[in-house]
Write a protein that holds these residues in place. Structure first.
Motif, PDB file in Angstrom:
ATOM      1  N   PRO A  85      52.860  35.680  32.707  1.00 34.97           N
ATOM      2  CA  PRO A  85      53.246  34.400  33.201  1.00 34.97           C
ATOM      3  C   PRO A  85      54.578  34.197  33.782  1.00 34.97           C
ATOM      4  N   SER A  86      55.450  34.999  33.558  1.00 37.34           N
ATOM      5  CA  SER A  86      56.868  34.824  34.259  1.00 37.34           C
ATOM      6  C   SER A  86      56.812  34.959  35.670  1.00 37.34           C
ATOM      7  N   LEU A  87      55.891  36.162  36.262  1.00 34.79           N
ATOM      8  CA  LEU A  87      55.810  36.303  37.562  1.00 34.79           C
ATOM      9  C   LEU A  87      55.276  35.155  38.455  1.00 34.79           C
ATOM     10  N   LEU A  88      54.306  34.566  37.810  1.00 33.61           N
ATOM     11  CA  LEU A  88      53.563  33.410  38.350  1.00 33.61           C
ATOM     12  C   LEU A  88      54.583  32.171  38.511  1.00 33.61           C
ATOM     13  N   ARG A  89      55.253  32.092  37.295  1.00 32.56           N
ATOM     14  CA  ARG A  89      56.432  30.824  37.365  1.00 32.56           C
ATOM     15  C   ARG A  89      57.243  31.126  38.443  1.00 32.56           C
ATOM     16  N   GLU A  90      57.871  32.423  38.718  1.00 34.56           N
ATOM     17  CA  GLU A  90      58.781  32.827  39.570  1.00 34.56           C
ATOM     18  C   GLU A  90      58.168  32.154  41.002  1.00 34.56           C
ATOM     19  N   ILE A  91      57.004  32.741  41.211  1.00 33.36           N
ATOM     20  CA  ILE A  91      56.250  32.394  42.534  1.00 33.36           C
ATOM     21  C   ILE A  91      56.264  30.967  42.704  1.00 33.36           C
ATOM     22  N   PHE A 236      59.685  38.007  47.939  1.00 35.33           N
ATOM     23  CA  PHE A 236      58.507  36.984  47.570  1.00 35.33           C
ATOM     24  C   PHE A 236      57.276  37.707  47.771  1.00 35.33           C
ATOM     25  N   VAL A 237      57.090  38.300  48.968  1.00 26.45           N
ATOM     26  CA  VAL A 237      55.857  39.160  49.197  1.00 26.45           C
ATOM     27  C   VAL A 237      55.566  40.252  48.227  1.00 26.45           C
ATOM     28  N   GLU A 238      56.727  40.886  47.640  1.00 27.49           N
ATOM     29  CA  GLU A 238      56.416  41.927  46.678  1.00 27.49           C
ATOM     30  C   GLU A 238      56.052  41.341  45.648  1.00 27.49           C
ATOM     31  N   ARG A 239      56.558  40.168  45.154  1.00 26.36           N
ATOM     32  CA  ARG A 239      55.990  39.441  43.916  1.00 26.36           C
ATOM     33  C   ARG A 239      54.389  39.097  43.996  1.00 26.36           C
ATOM     34  N   ILE A 240      54.289  38.573  45.194  1.00 23.95           N
ATOM     35  CA  ILE A 240      52.418  38.462  45.381  1.00 23.95           C
ATOM     36  C   ILE A 240      51.809  39.532  45.388  1.00 23.95           C
ATOM     37  N   GLU A 241      52.165  40.644  45.941  1.00 19.82           N
ATOM     38  CA  GLU A 241      51.517  41.983  45.654  1.00 19.82           C
ATOM     39  C   GLU A 241      51.337  42.504  44.169  1.00 19.82           C
ATOM     40  N   LYS A 242      52.459  42.286  43.534  1.00 17.62           N
ATOM     41  CA  LYS A 242      52.460  42.624  42.264  1.00 17.62           C
ATOM     42  C   LYS A 242      51.422  41.932  41.193  1.00 17.62           C
ATOM     43  N   LEU A 243      51.455  40.598  41.648  1.00 16.27           N
ATOM     44  CA  LEU A 243      50.543  39.688  40.904  1.00 16.27           C
ATOM     45  C   LEU A 243      48.946  39.804  41.399  1.00 16.27           C
ATOM     46  N   PHE A 244      48.841  39.968  42.757  1.00 16.89           N
ATOM     47  CA  PHE A 244      47.364  40.047  43.349  1.00 16.89           C
ATOM     48  C   PHE A 244      46.871  41.199  43.559  1.00 16.89           C
ATOM     49  N   THR A 245      47.523  42.470  43.345  1.00 12.87           N
ATOM     50  CA  THR A 245      46.896  43.864  43.678  1.00 12.87           C
ATOM     51  C   THR A 245      45.956  44.187  42.914  1.00 12.87           C
ATOM     52  N   PHE A 246      45.863  43.918  41.631  1.00 11.71           N
ATOM     53  CA  PHE A 246      44.934  44.280  40.755  1.00 11.71           C
ATOM     54  C   PHE A 246      43.734  43.410  40.812  1.00 11.71           C
ATOM     55  N   MET A 247      44.226  42.200  41.131  1.00 17.85           N
ATOM     56  CA  MET A 247      43.058  40.992  41.159  1.00 17.85           C
ATOM     57  C   MET A 247      42.129  41.515  42.280  1.00 17.85           C
ATOM     58  N   ALA A 248      42.909  41.859  43.507  1.00 16.52           N
ATOM     59  CA  ALA A 248      42.087  42.202  44.666  1.00 16.52           C
ATOM     60  C   ALA A 248      41.067  43.642  44.395  1.00 16.52           C
ATOM     61  N   LEU A 249      41.630  44.486  43.461  1.00 13.47           N
ATOM     62  CA  LEU A 249      40.797  45.595  43.278  1.00 13.47           C
ATOM     63  C   LEU A 249      39.452  45.269  42.559  1.00 13.47           C
TER      64      LEU A 249
END
Length: 391
Positions: A85-91, A236-249
């Motif tokens: 939750p904190s990662l998405l709030r940061e984004i 900022f892109v690193e945060r996106i990668e961290k949040l969406f990488t396993f979603m993308a997998l």
């Protein structure tokens, strides 16, 4: 009327529905409802698939499996977001802050245009999946030529009671329609969420590069601004990668199975006489699944293009009029931007349009081989070769 935020209203509503938006009322109760209904649906669906594994035909097994996987995928994505939750709030907070902070530099309304584009694209992504759920419902519930006495459920499940009696049948089907529509909305929402944050990155890069290219006399202050903004965008892109990488997998794996299943059903439906209902049920569903995979691969390709824009802007910077110690900093910027911004699936490979075309070509080839249609396979091979050449 211009918009000062790239967080679209459709995504704000989706963040409330999926209990992600900060300050959503009764978050624990809403999360429990999601988990309860998705867990109950998944248990009953997979129980039906397992118990009818030997008695059903291959096309019935494939059909049942194809409708179970989207629910599993939504469940996995919700768990990933709820555990970060904190990662998405940061984004989200960074998006709001950057839109306010750099609005004064946006002379060409790039942020406003990106906000409108984000709204239309995210709304379209959601509408595609809700439409596919509607067509699937019509394809299942519409009368068939070989109608039987038993009533059909929208989603095949093992339920502990008889669903042929009224009003139990009508109640169960109504609940299934509501749950399928909400799940389809959530399915499209996550693709729209990725589109929204990627378009925000693109508009911020455009603002940064366009402002710097229009400054007639570039000095050390402008260079520091360019370098610091580049570092902020990388973070900022690193945060996106961290949040969406396993979603993308999970998206790539499930979409591979789904496209195989739906492609097989569509090809079989074309060959049989009473296959119109199957086509209505599966064609729009197939388009929705392919569009979701396309969104993820497009996001990776879009970030790579924007990274190249930073490299070109750094090269066009008047580095030959600056002190050598300052101009050397641009070399690091150019090298880093040539590496590109990457969104990967599970840290295995980057998402790109090349991988999207490769996955779809291989899947279509597998489907064609499985039904022994070599002529169709050759046509698809030629089609994908032309498309890949164009891209």
């Amino acid at each position: 009327m211009t918009s000062n935020s790239t967080i679209s209203s459709s995504m704000k509503y989706g963040l409330h529905v999926t209990v992600i938006w900060p300050g959503t009322p009764l978050p624990l109760l809403r999360k429990f409802c999601w988990l309860f209904f998705l867990g109950a649906f998944q248990t009953c669906q997979y129980s039906y698939v397992i118990t009818h594994l030997k008695s059903d035909t291959l096309i019935e097994i494939v059909d049942n499996l194809s409708i179970c996987l989207p629910y599993t995928l939504v469940f996995m994505k919700l768990c990933i977001v709820w555990t970060h939750p904190s990662l998405l709030r940061e984004i989200l907070s960074i998006m709001e802050e950057e839109c306010r902070k750099y609005a004064a530099l946006d002379k060409y309304n790039i942020i406003s245009k990106a906000a409108h584009l984000s709204y239309y694209l995210t709304s379209s992504a959601i509408c595609i999946h809700v439409t596919s759920a509607t067509f699937y419902t019509l394809g299942v519930l519409m009368p068939h030529g070989n109608a039987t006495t038993s009533r059909k459920l929208l989603l095949k499940m093992n339920l502990p009671f008889d669903t042929n009696e009224s009003p139990i049948y009508e109640l169960v089907v109504t609940v299934q329609i509501i749950c399928q529509t909400v799940t389809a909305y959530a399915f499209g929402f996550f693709g729209g969420l990725l589109l929204m944050v990627v378009l925000h990155v693109g508009c911020q890069i455009d603002v940064m590069c366009q402002v710097l290219m229009e400054i007639p006399h570039k000095n050390k202050k402008h260079l520091r601004f360019f370098v610091s903004r580049h570092q902020e965008i990388i973070a900022f892109v690193e945060r996106i990668e961290k949040l969406f990488t396993f979603m993308a997998l999970s998206q790539v794996v499930s979409n591979t199975i789904l496209i195989c299943c739906l492609g097989y059903i569509i090809v079989i439906a074309i060959q049989i006489e009473d296959g119109f209902a199957l086509l209505i049920k599966c064609v729009v569903f197939y388009i929705g699944i392919c569009s979701e995979l396309f969104i993820y691969c497009f996001a990776g390709e879009y970030l790579s293009i924007k990274s190249q824009l930073i490299s070109d802007t750094a090269y066009k910077f008047l580095w030959y009029n600056m002190h050598p110690n300052d101009s050397r900093i641009l070399i690091l910027v150019i090298l880093r931007s040539q590496k590109g911004f990457t969104v990967t699936f599970g840290k295995f490979a980057s998402l790109s349009m090349e991988n999207f075309m490769a996955v779809n070509y291989e899947i279509c080839s597998i489907v064609c081989i499985s039904i022994a249609r070599d002529d169709l396979k050759n046509k698809i091979h030629k089609f994908y070769s032309v498309v890949c050449h164009i891209i």
